[in-house]
Design a protein around this motif. Structure first.
Motif, PDB file in Angstrom:
ATOM      1  N   SER A  75       5.518  12.285   3.247  1.00 38.23           N
ATOM      2  CA  SER A  75       5.732  11.096   2.430  1.00 38.23           C
ATOM      3  C   SER A  75       6.201  11.546   1.163  1.00 38.23           C
ATOM      4  O   SER A  75       6.744  10.399   0.357  1.00 38.23           O
ATOM      5  CB  SER A  75       4.082  10.603   1.894  1.00 38.23           C
ATOM      6  OG  SER A  75       3.497  11.912   1.204  1.00 38.23           O
TER       7      SER A  75
ATOM      8  N   TRP B  18       0.756   9.649   7.129  1.00 40.08           N
ATOM      9  CA  TRP B  18       1.599  10.283   6.537  1.00 40.08           C
ATOM     10  C   TRP B  18       0.909  11.751   6.438  1.00 40.08           C
ATOM     11  O   TRP B  18       1.795  12.683   6.069  1.00 40.08           O
ATOM     12  CB  TRP B  18       1.714   9.456   5.098  1.00 40.08           C
ATOM     13  CG  TRP B  18       2.936   8.881   4.849  1.00 40.08           C
ATOM     14  CD1 TRP B  18       3.901   9.216   3.657  1.00 40.08           C
ATOM     15  CD2 TRP B  18       3.338   7.821   5.743  1.00 40.08           C
ATOM     16  NE1 TRP B  18       4.790   8.332   4.005  1.00 40.08           N
ATOM     17  CE2 TRP B  18       4.607   7.487   4.970  1.00 40.08           C
ATOM     18  CE3 TRP B  18       3.056   7.082   6.837  1.00 40.08           C
ATOM     19  CZ2 TRP B  18       5.354   6.398   5.435  1.00 40.08           C
ATOM     20  CZ3 TRP B  18       3.782   6.065   7.020  1.00 40.08           C
ATOM     21  CH2 TRP B  18       5.091   5.783   6.651  1.00 40.08           C
TER      22      TRP B  18
ATOM     23  N   THR C 111       0.943  -1.183   0.091  1.00 46.48           N
ATOM     24  CA  THR C 111      -0.106   0.053  -0.070  1.00 46.48           C
ATOM     25  C   THR C 111       0.818   1.360   0.096  1.00 46.48           C
ATOM     26  O   THR C 111       0.406   2.444  -0.404  1.00 46.48           O
ATOM     27  CB  THR C 111      -0.783   0.023   1.332  1.00 46.48           C
ATOM     28  OG1 THR C 111      -0.273  -0.077   2.364  1.00 46.48           O
ATOM     29  CG2 THR C 111      -2.029  -1.138   1.015  1.00 46.48           C
ATOM     30  N   ASN C 112       2.190   1.210   0.376  1.00 50.20           N
ATOM     31  CA  ASN C 112       3.072   2.415   0.545  1.00 50.20           C
ATOM     32  C   ASN C 112       4.323   1.852   0.334  1.00 50.20           C
ATOM     33  O   ASN C 112       5.212   1.236   1.032  1.00 50.20           O
ATOM     34  CB  ASN C 112       2.961   3.118   1.554  1.00 50.20           C
ATOM     35  CG  ASN C 112       3.534   4.365   1.771  1.00 50.20           C
ATOM     36  OD1 ASN C 112       4.461   4.660   0.669  1.00 50.20           O
ATOM     37  ND2 ASN C 112       2.893   5.420   2.319  1.00 50.20           N
TER      38      ASN C 112
ATOM     39  N   TYR D 225      10.599   7.354   5.800  1.00 48.05           N
ATOM     40  CA  TYR D 225       9.818   8.406   6.594  1.00 48.05           C
ATOM     41  C   TYR D 225      10.377   8.744   7.746  1.00 48.05           C
ATOM     42  O   TYR D 225      11.218   8.334   8.457  1.00 48.05           O
ATOM     43  CB  TYR D 225       8.608   7.432   7.174  1.00 48.05           C
ATOM     44  CG  TYR D 225       7.642   8.059   7.689  1.00 48.05           C
ATOM     45  CD1 TYR D 225       6.786   9.053   7.366  1.00 48.05           C
ATOM     46  CD2 TYR D 225       7.281   7.763   9.218  1.00 48.05           C
ATOM     47  CE1 TYR D 225       6.086   9.909   8.173  1.00 48.05           C
ATOM     48  CE2 TYR D 225       6.688   8.459   9.829  1.00 48.05           C
ATOM     49  CZ  TYR D 225       5.751   9.446   9.426  1.00 48.05           C
ATOM     50  OH  TYR D 225       4.750  10.349  10.185  1.00 48.05           O
TER      51      TYR D 225
ATOM     52  N   THR E   5      -1.668   4.066   7.749  1.00 48.70           N
ATOM     53  CA  THR E   5      -0.599   4.761   7.008  1.00 48.70           C
ATOM     54  C   THR E   5      -1.003   5.785   6.523  1.00 48.70           C
ATOM     55  O   THR E   5      -0.198   7.128   6.649  1.00 48.70           O
ATOM     56  CB  THR E   5      -0.004   3.609   6.070  1.00 48.70           C
ATOM     57  OG1 THR E   5       0.847   2.663   6.305  1.00 48.70           O
ATOM     58  CG2 THR E   5       1.246   4.489   5.265  1.00 48.70           C
ATOM     59  N   PRO E   6      -2.124   6.276   5.752  1.00 48.27           N
ATOM     60  CA  PRO E   6      -2.586   7.255   5.203  1.00 48.27           C
ATOM     61  C   PRO E   6      -2.643   8.286   6.275  1.00 48.27           C
ATOM     62  O   PRO E   6      -2.224   9.399   5.771  1.00 48.27           O
ATOM     63  CB  PRO E   6      -4.075   7.074   4.719  1.00 48.27           C
ATOM     64  CG  PRO E   6      -3.782   5.437   4.264  1.00 48.27           C
ATOM     65  CD  PRO E   6      -3.048   5.045   5.403  1.00 48.27           C
TER      66      PRO E   6
ATOM     67  N   HIS F 127       7.130   3.522   0.164  1.00 40.26           N
ATOM     68  CA  HIS F 127       7.951   4.342   1.033  1.00 40.26           C
ATOM     69  C   HIS F 127       7.772   4.084   2.544  1.00 40.26           C
ATOM     70  O   HIS F 127       7.765   4.827   3.407  1.00 40.26           O
ATOM     71  CB  HIS F 127       8.146   5.725   0.719  1.00 40.26           C
ATOM     72  CG  HIS F 127       8.706   6.190  -0.647  1.00 40.26           C
ATOM     73  ND1 HIS F 127       9.044   7.251  -0.801  1.00 40.26           N
ATOM     74  CD2 HIS F 127       9.269   5.245  -1.323  1.00 40.26           C
ATOM     75  CE1 HIS F 127       9.773   7.224  -2.246  1.00 40.26           C
ATOM     76  NE2 HIS F 127      10.052   6.150  -2.370  1.00 40.26           N
ATOM     77  N   PHE F 128       7.022   2.826   3.034  1.00 37.69           N
ATOM     78  CA  PHE F 128       6.603   2.706   4.312  1.00 37.69           C
ATOM     79  C   PHE F 128       7.741   2.837   5.191  1.00 37.69           C
ATOM     80  O   PHE F 128       7.564   3.318   6.467  1.00 37.69           O
ATOM     81  CB  PHE F 128       5.794   1.238   4.552  1.00 37.69           C
ATOM     82  CG  PHE F 128       5.318   1.183   5.675  1.00 37.69           C
ATOM     83  CD1 PHE F 128       4.377   1.357   6.200  1.00 37.69           C
ATOM     84  CD2 PHE F 128       6.145   0.242   6.665  1.00 37.69           C
ATOM     85  CE1 PHE F 128       3.553   1.295   7.706  1.00 37.69           C
ATOM     86  CE2 PHE F 128       5.781   0.151   7.889  1.00 37.69           C
ATOM     87  CZ  PHE F 128       4.627   0.573   8.462  1.00 37.69           C
TER      88      PHE F 128
END
Length: 859
Positions: free
Chosen positions: A492, A486, A51-52, A58, A482-483, A54-55
Motif C-alpha cells: 500500500s 493490502w 476507504t482507500n 496496487y 481491502t485492508p 490508492h485502491f
C-alpha cells in the motif's frame, strides 16, 4: 435458393422492406442508456476510493503496467517506436512483453502519463475508463440478444463489478481488465457481421484492440468466440454463416500471427520455455467458488489467490447477488428464450472449461483469469431471461422459498468454510433475503391490476433497486476486503507522485543493479530504492525491471526473479568472479554495471551485509543508510548494449550504436580471429554482417566471432524480432483483407447485389433458425439488430406456454415470418400489434420499438 441442410437465407433484394420512418429517437435513447451505464460504473467504481485512495494503485499495476505506459509514452513522444531496449535487460525485448506497441489506446495512455503528475490518479482514470468500456459493451451485447433496456443496463453495471474484475483486475491486472473490456464489443461486432451481414469494421476494430494489447488471455477469448461461432453454425447447419465466420477470423488470425510469433520464436530463452500441461490447483476455479458466486462477502476456495490459507482474501468468484431472483421467472418463457442464446451457452461452456483448469497449459497460467468473461456470459443470459420471463405475478410461496433457499445455501457454505466470517454472512443473507422477499411481495401486489405500462414501470424500478443495492454492496466490499489484501502484500506504500519516482537512487549513476529482497514496501523504502517497472521513471538506469517473460539464463545467473526483478545476495559473489569464456574478466565488467545498491531486509541488517561484502577494489561507497548502501565504480562504463570485452589482439572502434544496431570498425584482429562480447542479452533475432554470431557468454550475453580477414572492414550487428518479414507481411495482409471485406460489401451494396443485413433481410433470415436468432430491431439500428420478436420477450407469467413468434419450425414458413416481421416495422399497423399476454391476446413488450403507451409516440 438455399441448399437443404445449410439453413435458409432468403435475400430478395428486389423487394426489400422500406426503412423505418426514423431511427434517430431510438438511437438517441440507446446512446443515453450507454452513457447511463458508463456513468453508473464510474460512480460505483469510485466508491472504493472512499476507504482507500490508492485502491487502483496496487501490485502489478504500480510495479508493472504503469512503468510500461510511461516508457512507451516517453519513447513515442521522442519520435521513437521501440522494439528493443538493451538497458532494460530481461524486460527490454518489447516485442515479447505486454507493451501494446501497436495498440492506439495503449499509446494514448502512454502519452497521457507524460502529462499527469500523479500516477495513482492516472491509474484510477485508466481503470475506470476500461470498466466503463466493458460495461457499455455488455449492455450492447445484452440488447443484441434481446434484453430490455433496463435489464441491459443492470447487466452492464454488474459485469463491471464482478469480484475478480473489481478486486484483482481493476486493482492489479489492468491488462486483463483491458482485454476483457474489448471482448463484448468483439462478440457484438461478430454477430452483426456473421448473422446480420453488416459491416465488419466494428468486429475488426474491437478484435484489433484486443489482440494488440499483447496479453494472451484476451486473444484466447477471441479464439474461443470463433470456435463457439463455428460450433453454433454446425448445430444450425448454416454453411454460409460458417464461411463468414472463417472470413471474419482470417484478418484477426493474421494479426495474432504478427503479434505473437516473436514471443513463440523467443520462448526458448525465456522463463516460459518447457512449460507443459499440469494441474497443481494454483489459481483455478473450483466448484466451491461457483457455489458462492452469488454471495458478496464469500472467500472462495482457491489456491494462489491472495491469502495465507486456501481461501482467497477477496471474493474472486463473485458474479452478482441477484442471480437467485431467476427463480421468480417463468420457466416456460426461460426455455423459449434459451433457444436464441445457444451461442452464449457454447461460449460460456468453453470459458468454464478453461477456468476449471488445469492450472498450467504451456505458457497459459492462472485459469481463474477467465472469471470476468464468465461473469459477462452469466449476466447477459440473466438479463435476457429477466426480460423474457420476469413479470409482476401472483408468485407462489414455493417460489419465494426456493429463492430464499438458494440465497441461504450460498451464505451457509461461505460461513462454513470461513467460520470467522459468520457475522458478515449472516448480515448479508438477511439483507438479500429481505430484498428478495420484498420483490416477491411487490410483484404479487402489482399483479392484481397490471397493465403493460405498469409492468414496464415495475421492471424499471426493480432494476433501479438492484443497481442501487449493487452500489452499496460494492462500497461495503471494498471497505471489508481491502485492508486484508493490502496487509497480505504490504504494497500500500507505492508512491503516487511522479516527481518522487523520477529521482535517481541515492549514490548511484549509470547502469545500476539492486541486490537483495525488498520485503517491506512501505513509505521509507521509496526514499532509498525503487521496484519493478517504476524504475523506468528513475534517473538511474536500473536493471531490475518487471517482466512476465524474462531471460532464463540471465535470471538464473543473478538469481533475479522475472517479476519485479528481485535478486539474492549471492549475486554479488557472482558479479565479482571471473568469466572463463572472457579470459577471467569479471562478470560485473562484462555487464557494464556502474553502481550496485545492496538492500537490507528484516532478517539481515546493514551491518551484517557490510561485514559480508566489503567494498571491492575499483569501487567506492557512495551512500549508507540503515536500509541500504551503494557502491559506485571509479570509472564509468560504456552504456548498456556496447561492446564490453574483446579477445586479445582484436581492436575495434564504434562507428554507431543504437538500441537495435551496433556498427563496429575492426582495426586489427589476430591470425585466429577473435570474439567481441556485448553488454546486451542475446535475444533471438540478431543478425551480423562481416562476422558471425558466437555462442553467448554465460548463455545470455551477445557475442560475435570476427574472422581473421575482417581487419579494416565493418561489422554490423542488427536486431529484428525473429520472423520479422513474415510478421510484417501478416500484419499488412490482415489490414488488406479487412479493407477488402469492407470495400467488397460497399461495392455490392451500391450495385444492389448484396443484402445489407437491414431490417427486412434479418426478418427474412429469422425463419432459418429454429432457435430464433431474431429479427433486427430497426429502431436500435446497428446496436440491437438481433433482438428477438416481441412475443418472445413479452411472456413471463407462470404457466405461459406460448410459442416463440417469428421463429417458424420449418423452412417453408420463412416467407410468412418475413411478412410478419416486415409488418412490424412498416405501416400504421405497428402501433396496434400485440404480443401474447396471459389470455393469448397480442400485445408488444414494453421495450420493443414498435410498442408505445397512450400519449407516447411509437418507440
Amino acid at each position: 435458393m438455399s441448399q437443404p441442410g445449410h439453413g435458409v437465407e432468403l435475400a430478395d433484394d428486389a423487394h426489400r422492406s422500406p426503412r423505418p420512418p426514423s431511427t434517430t429517437g431510438s438511437l438517441r435513447r440507446e446512446l443515453v442508456a450507454i452513457g447511463l451505464v458508463a456513468a453508473l460504473v464510474a460512480l460505483i467504481g469510485l466508491t472504493p476510493l472512499l476507504t482507500n485512495s490508492h485502491f487502483y494503485w496496487y501490485d502489478d499495476s504500480a510495479g508493472g503496467a504503469y512503468g510500461q505506459w510511461f516508457e512507451l509514452g516517453r519513447q513515442i513522444s521522442h519520435g521513437h517506436w521501440p522494439l528493443l531496449n538493451p538497458s532494460a535487460w530481461m524486460a527490454g525485448n518489447y516485442t515479447v512483453e505486454q507493451f501494446g506497441l501497436l495498440n492506439p489506446v495503449v499509446i494514448v495512455i502512454g502519452l497521457i502519463t507524460q502529462l499527469v503528475s500523479n500516477a495513482a490518479v492516472m491509474a484510477t482514470g485508466v481503470k475506470l475508463f476500461f470498466m466503463m468500456v466493458g460495461g457499455a459493451g455488455v449492455y450492447a451485447l445484452a440488447r443484441q440478444f434481446g434484453a430490455r433496456r433496463c435489464f441491459a443496463v443492470m447487466a452492464g453495471v454488474a459485469a463491471s463489478l464482478g469480484g475478480f474484475t473489481l478486486f484483482l483486475d481493476a486493482t492489479s491486472w489492468v491488462t486483463n481488465l483491458e482485454v476483457w473490456a474489448y471482448f463484448p464489443w468483439v462478440l457484438w461486432g461478430l454477430w452483426r457481421f456473421i448473422v446480420q451481414k453488416k459491416s465488419y469494421w466494428p468486429a475488426f476494430a474491437a478484435g484489433y484492440l484486443t489482440i494488440t494489447v499483447a496479453y494472451v488471455q484476451g486473444t484466447v477469448m477471441v479464439v474461443f468466440a470463433f470456435v463457439a461461432f463455428l460450433i453454433w453454425c454446425a448445430i444450425r447447419r448454416t454453411a454460409s454463416r460458417a464461411l463468414r465466420t472463417v472470413l471474419a477470423g482470417l484478418p484477426m488470425g493474421l494479426l495474432t500471427l504478427a503479434l505473437y510469433l516473436p514471443a513463440v520464436l523467443t520462448a526458448g530463452v525465456t522463463v516460459r520455455q518447457g512449460n507443459g500441461v499440469l494441474n497443481n490447483g494454483n489459481m483455478a476455479l473450483t466448484l466451491n467458488g461457483l457455489a458462492v458466486s452469488a454471495v458478496p462477502f464469500a472467500n472462495p476456495d482457491m489456491q494462489g489467490v491472495p491469502g495465507s490459507m486456501r481461501y482467497a482474501l477477496v471474493p474472486a468468484t463473485y458474479i452478482a447477488w441477484f442471480l437467485p431472483l431467476l427463480v421468480l421467472c417463468s420457466w416456460p418463457a426461460i426455455r423459449r428464450a434459451a433457444h436464441r442464446m445457444q451461442l452464449l451457452f457454447i461460449l460460456g461452456a468453453l470459458m468454464l472449461a478453461l477456468a476449471l483448469g488445469p492450472s498450467d497449459l504451456g505458457p497459459l497460467r492462472f485459469p481463474i483469469r477467465t472469471m470476468p468473461w464468465l461473469v459477462t456470459m452469466v449476466v447477459v443470459v440473466a438479463a435476457v431471461f429477466f426480460s423474457a420471463a420476469l413479470r409482476p405475478r401472483a408468485w407462489s410461496r414455493r417460489r419465494l422459498a426456493a429463492a430464499l433457499l438458494v440465497t441461504f445455501a450460498g451464505h451457509l457454505l461461505a460461513a462454513s468454510q470461513q467460520p470467522s466470517s459468520w457475522a458478515w454472512q449472516l448480515a448479508s443473507c438477511a439483507v438479500l433475503c429481505g430484498v428478495t422477499a420484498g420483490i416477491w411481495a411487490w410483484g404479487r401486489a402489482r399483479s392484481l391490476a397490471s397493465t403493460r405500462a405498469d409492468e414496464a414501470a415495475w421492471l424499471r424500478r426493480v432494476c433501479a433497486l438492484v443497481i442501487a443495492l449493487s452500489c452499496v454492496i460494492t462500497a461495503v466490499q471494498a471497505a471489508h476486503f481491502t485492508p486484508g489484501l493490502w496487509k497480505r502484500f504490504g504494497a500500500s506504500g507505492f508512491p503516487s507522485h511522479v516527481a518522487s519516482l523520477e529521482k535517481p537512487l541515492p549514490g548511484a549513476r549509470g547502469t545500476t543493479l539492486v541486490v537483495g529482497p525488498f520485503d517491506n514496501l512501505q513509505t521509507g523504502f521509496w526514499t532509498a530504492s525503487t521496484v519493478g517497472n517504476l524504475a523506468y521513471l528513475s534517473a538511474s538506469d536500473v536493471m531490475n525491471l518487471y517482466s512476465p517473460s524474462g531471460f532464463q539464463a540471465f535470471g538464473d545467473d543473478l538469481c533475479m526473479q522475472s517479476y519485479y526483478g528481485k535478486t539474492c545476495y549471492e549475486a554479488i559473489d557472482r558479479l565479482f568472479s571471473g568469466v572463463s569464456q572472457a579470459d577471467g574478466t569479471l562478470l560485473v565488467d562484462l555487464l557494464g554495471i556502474d553502481s550496485i545498491q545492496v538492500l537490507a531486509n528484516k532478517a539481515t541488517s546493514i551491518d551484517t551485509l557490510q561485514a559480508r561484502f566489503p567494498t571491492p577494489t575499483g569501487w567506492r561507497l557512495t551512500n549508507l543508510t540503515d536500509r541500504s548502501f551503494t557502491w559506485q565504480r571509479d570509472t564509468t562504463s560504456a552504456p548498456a548494449g556496447s561492446p564490453s570485452w574483446a579477445s586479445p589482439g582484436l581492436r575495434y572502434s564504434v562507428v554507431s550504436q543504437g538500441d537495435t544496431q551496433v556498427r563496429l570498425h575492426i582495426d586489427a584482429v589476430g591470425a585466429q580471429g577473435g570474439t567481441i562480447a556485448f553488454s546486451r542479452l542475446a535475444w533471438p533475432g540478431y543478425t551480423v554482417t562481416g562476422a558471425s554470431l558466437a555462442t553467448p557468454l554465460r548463455d545470455y550475453l551477445l557475442a560475435v566471432d570476427v574472422p581473421a580477414t575482417a581487419a579494416g572492414t565493418d561489422v554490423t550487428i542488427t536486431f529484428r524480432p525473429p520472423g520479422w518479414t513474415l510478421e510484417i507481411a501478416a500484419f499488412a495482409l490482415a489490414w488488406a483483407l479487412a479493407l477488402g471485406i469492407a470495400v467488397t460489401r460497399f461495392v455490392r451494396r451500391r450495385r444492389g447485389g448484396h443484402d445489407d443485413g437491414g431490417p427486412a433481410a434479418i426478418a427474412r433470415t429469422a425463419g432459418a433458425d429454429s432457435a430464433g436468432t431474431g429479427t433486427a430491431d430497426t429502431a436500435h439500428g446497428a446496436l440491437t439488430a438481433a433482438r428477438a420478436e416481441p412475443a418472445s420477450l413479452g411472456t413471463g407469467h407462470d404457466g405461459d406456454a406460448g410459442s416463440l413468434a417469428g421463429t417458424p419450425r420449418r423452412a417453408g414458413e420463412a416467407a410468412s415470418a418475413s411478412r410478419r416481421s416486415t409488418d412490424r416495422v412498416t405501416g400504421s399497423e405497428q402501433d396496434n400489434r400485440r404480443a401474447p399476454d396471459a389470455h393469448g391476446a397480442d400485445r408488444p413488450g414494453p421495450d420493443h420499438p414498435t410498442s408505445h403507451t397512450k400519449g407516447e409516440p411509437p418507440r
